[in-house]
Design an enzyme around this catalytic site. Structure first.
Site, short mmCIF file in Angstrom:
data_model
loop_
_atom_site.label_atom_id
_atom_site.label_comp_id
_atom_site.label_asym_id
_atom_site.label_seq_id
_atom_site.Cartn_x
_atom_site.Cartn_y
_atom_site.Cartn_z
N SER A 149 0.81 -1.01 -0.09
CA SER A 149 0.00 0.00 -0.01
C SER A 149 0.93 1.30 0.05
O SER A 149 1.74 1.22 0.57
CB SER A 149 -0.85 0.19 1.14
OG SER A 149 -1.35 1.32 1.38
N TYR A 162 -0.57 -0.93 10.12
CA TYR A 162 -0.93 -1.39 8.55
C TYR A 162 0.38 -0.95 7.67
O TYR A 162 0.85 -1.71 6.93
CB TYR A 162 -2.10 -0.35 8.25
CG TYR A 162 -2.54 -0.66 6.69
CD1 TYR A 162 -3.43 -1.69 6.40
CD2 TYR A 162 -2.55 0.24 5.61
CE1 TYR A 162 -3.70 -2.05 5.20
CE2 TYR A 162 -2.84 0.09 4.42
CZ TYR A 162 -3.59 -0.96 4.25
OH TYR A 162 -4.07 -1.46 2.73
N LYS A 166 2.62 -3.68 5.58
CA LYS A 166 2.55 -3.54 4.13
C LYS A 166 4.09 -3.31 3.57
O LYS A 166 4.25 -3.69 2.47
CB LYS A 166 1.47 -2.40 3.61
CG LYS A 166 -0.05 -2.72 3.85
CD LYS A 166 -0.23 -3.95 3.07
CE LYS A 166 -1.71 -4.20 2.64
NZ LYS A 166 -1.96 -5.34 2.06
N1 LIG Z 1 -8.74 -0.48 -1.74
C1 LIG Z 1 -7.64 0.21 -1.61
O1 LIG Z 1 -7.77 1.22 -2.04
C2 LIG Z 1 -6.40 -0.41 -1.14
C3 LIG Z 1 -5.21 0.17 -1.08
C4 LIG Z 1 -4.04 -0.22 -0.86
C5 LIG Z 1 -4.08 -1.66 -0.39
N2 LIG Z 1 -5.06 -2.22 -0.62
C6 LIG Z 1 -4.92 -3.58 -0.04
O2 LIG Z 1 -5.40 -4.56 -0.91
C7 LIG Z 1 -5.89 -5.71 -0.57
C8 LIG Z 1 -7.50 -6.03 -0.74
O3 LIG Z 1 -8.28 -4.82 0.06
P1 LIG Z 1 -9.91 -4.58 -0.50
O4 LIG Z 1 -9.74 -2.90 -0.92
O5 LIG Z 1 -10.34 -5.21 -1.78
O6 LIG Z 1 -10.57 -4.60 0.65
P2 LIG Z 1 -11.97 -5.71 1.05
O7 LIG Z 1 -12.09 -5.31 2.58
O8 LIG Z 1 -12.89 -5.50 0.05
O9 LIG Z 1 -11.26 -7.08 0.88
C9 LIG Z 1 -10.36 -7.80 1.90
C10 LIG Z 1 -11.04 -9.11 2.30
O10 LIG Z 1 -10.04 -9.59 3.16
C11 LIG Z 1 -10.66 -10.57 3.84
N3 LIG Z 1 -9.92 -11.04 5.14
C12 LIG Z 1 -9.72 -10.35 6.05
N4 LIG Z 1 -9.26 -10.95 7.03
C13 LIG Z 1 -8.93 -12.00 6.48
C14 LIG Z 1 -8.50 -13.42 6.93
N5 LIG Z 1 -7.78 -13.43 8.28
N6 LIG Z 1 -8.28 -14.46 6.25
C15 LIG Z 1 -8.96 -14.35 4.97
N7 LIG Z 1 -9.26 -13.45 4.29
C16 LIG Z 1 -9.54 -12.27 5.16
C17 LIG Z 1 -11.99 -9.76 4.16
O11 LIG Z 1 -12.91 -10.43 4.38
C18 LIG Z 1 -12.26 -8.93 2.73
O12 LIG Z 1 -13.14 -9.79 2.04
C19 LIG Z 1 -5.67 -5.37 0.99
O13 LIG Z 1 -4.71 -6.31 1.17
C20 LIG Z 1 -5.67 -3.97 1.23
O14 LIG Z 1 -4.84 -3.81 2.50
C21 LIG Z 1 -6.27 -1.67 -0.81
#
Ligand SMILES: NC(=O)c1ccc[n+]([C@@H]2O[C@H](COP(=O)([O-])OP(=O)(O)OC[C@H]3O[C@@H](n4cnc5c(N)ncnc54)[C@H](O)[C@@H]3O)[C@@H](O)[C@H]2O)c1
Length: 299
Positions: A149, A162, A166
């Site tokens: 991230s 976080y 990351k």
């Molecule tokens: N959305 C963004 O802008 C953004 C930015 C930077 C990084 N990220 C990263 O991208 C990835 C996906 O995030 P997203 O935005 O799709 O969020 P999201 O919340 O839609 O998806 C994350 C998923 O991970 C699942 N999860 C959480 N704990 C878990 C566990 N212990 N075992 C299995 N599954 C688990 C959740 O149930 C959820 O469905 C994450 O690693 C997040 O940190 C997202």
């Protein structure tokens, strides 16, 4: 379609929603057999989010299986990998995507929030990837993707836990790129931003531009057979794709046998920081080689 995952088996963690769901659907549409991992949310009526994604894949003629094990424990990681091997007999791709946030300013950050976030992002990356890596080594092929991230790479207020987790996966990918190179195993990292439940209401005017599918394009390239890069980090946000790297400046050399003081460092801080002719090391030996050359007066 030139990027094809026919006969490939992929694990996508946290794939019931958001970015993981998008990655899983696109992998399956390009022929991959997909383990759709996500927690089974007990209060949900009907199928879990992972089961819904599996149904969507199957309705489009694809192959997928749901896994509800948590990435955050060694047992969970092993079970996710076992699900892939039992269902599809191999593992070619792992996308470490599952994630949570527990934001707090550093002075107020509690141990529970530190542990929970390190467990799901950083320790999980070991727990899921290690058993898959062992299998990939035996087969002589693997593509591993970690999800970082901008918060971890560049900083963001209130996200110390976080950000540390990351940034940690970048270090892990660096080593897997080196250890996997002899076995055609490549490990890269994606730094996404997209409209998902994780950042609902936080994206302001960018909301409409940040489709998860725009991130998936880069993610799928990085786990494809044709990806030649390894140990690298790529940003994918709203249709802009860019490389992020850690560079080493030319720096300032005090001289053979010199005993520089803090005052000498202060006097040369501009030269130390000067980004002209920086390099991007691919392993730890770069600095050693450069110092050896300086000590021998070769440069
Ligand atoms: N959305 C963004 O802008 C953004 C930015 C930077 C990084 N990220 C990263 O991208 C990835 C996906 O995030 P997203 O935005 O799709 O969020 P999201 O919340 O839609 O998806 C994350 C998923 O991970 C699942 N999860 C959480 N704990 C878990 C566990 N212990 N075992 C299995 N599954 C688990 C959740 O149930 C959820 O469905 C994450 O690693 C997040 O940190 C997202």
């Amino acid at each position: 379609m030139s990027i094809d995952f026919g006969d490939r088996v992929a694990i996508v963690t946290g794939a019931g929603t958001g970015l993981g769901r998008s990655h899983a659907l696109e992998l399956a549409s390009r022929g991959a057999m997909v383990v759709v991992n996500d927690l089974h949310h007990p209060d949900a009526d009907g199928p879990s989010t992972a089961e819904s994604v599996v149904s969507e894949i199957q309705a489009n003629g694809g192959l997928a299986i749901a896994s509800h094990d948590s990435v955050a424990t060694p047992e969970g990681g092993a079970a996710i990998v076992a699900t892939a091997l039992e269902a599809f007999d191999r593992i070619d791709v792992v996308i470490n995507n599952a994630g949570i946030v527990r934001d707090a300013s550093f002075a107020k950050l509690g141990v529970e929030a530190i542990d929970a976030v390190l467990d799901v992002h950083l320790r999980a990356a070991f727990f899921v990837t290690q058993p898959a890596f062992v299998h990939m080594k035996e087969k002589g092929y693997g593509r591993i993707l970690f999800t970082t991230s901008g918060a971890g790479l560049f900083g963001n207020f209130g996200q110390a836990n976080y950000a540390a987790a990351k940034a940690g996966v970048v270090g892990l990918a660096n080593v897997l790129a080196i250890e996997g190179s002899r076995y055609d195993i490549r490990a890269n990292v994606i730094a996404p931003a997209a409209r998902t439940q994780m950042n609902e209401g936080l994206l302001g005017e960018l909301t409409d531009a940040l489709d998860p599918e725009l991130v998936t394009a880069m993610a799928l390239y990085l786990v494809s057979e044709s990806c030649e890069q390894t140990g690298e980090v790529y940003s994918a946000i709203g249709g802009r794709y860019a490389r992020i790297f850690i560079g080493l400046t030319q720096g300032w050399f005090a001289g053979v046998g010199a005993q520089p003081t803090a005052d000498d460092v202060a006097a040369n801080i501009d030269a130390i920081r000067d980004e002209t002719d920086y390099r991007v090391p691919t392993d730890v030996s770069t600095e050693v080689e450069e110092l050896t050359a300086l000590l021998h007066g070769d440069s």
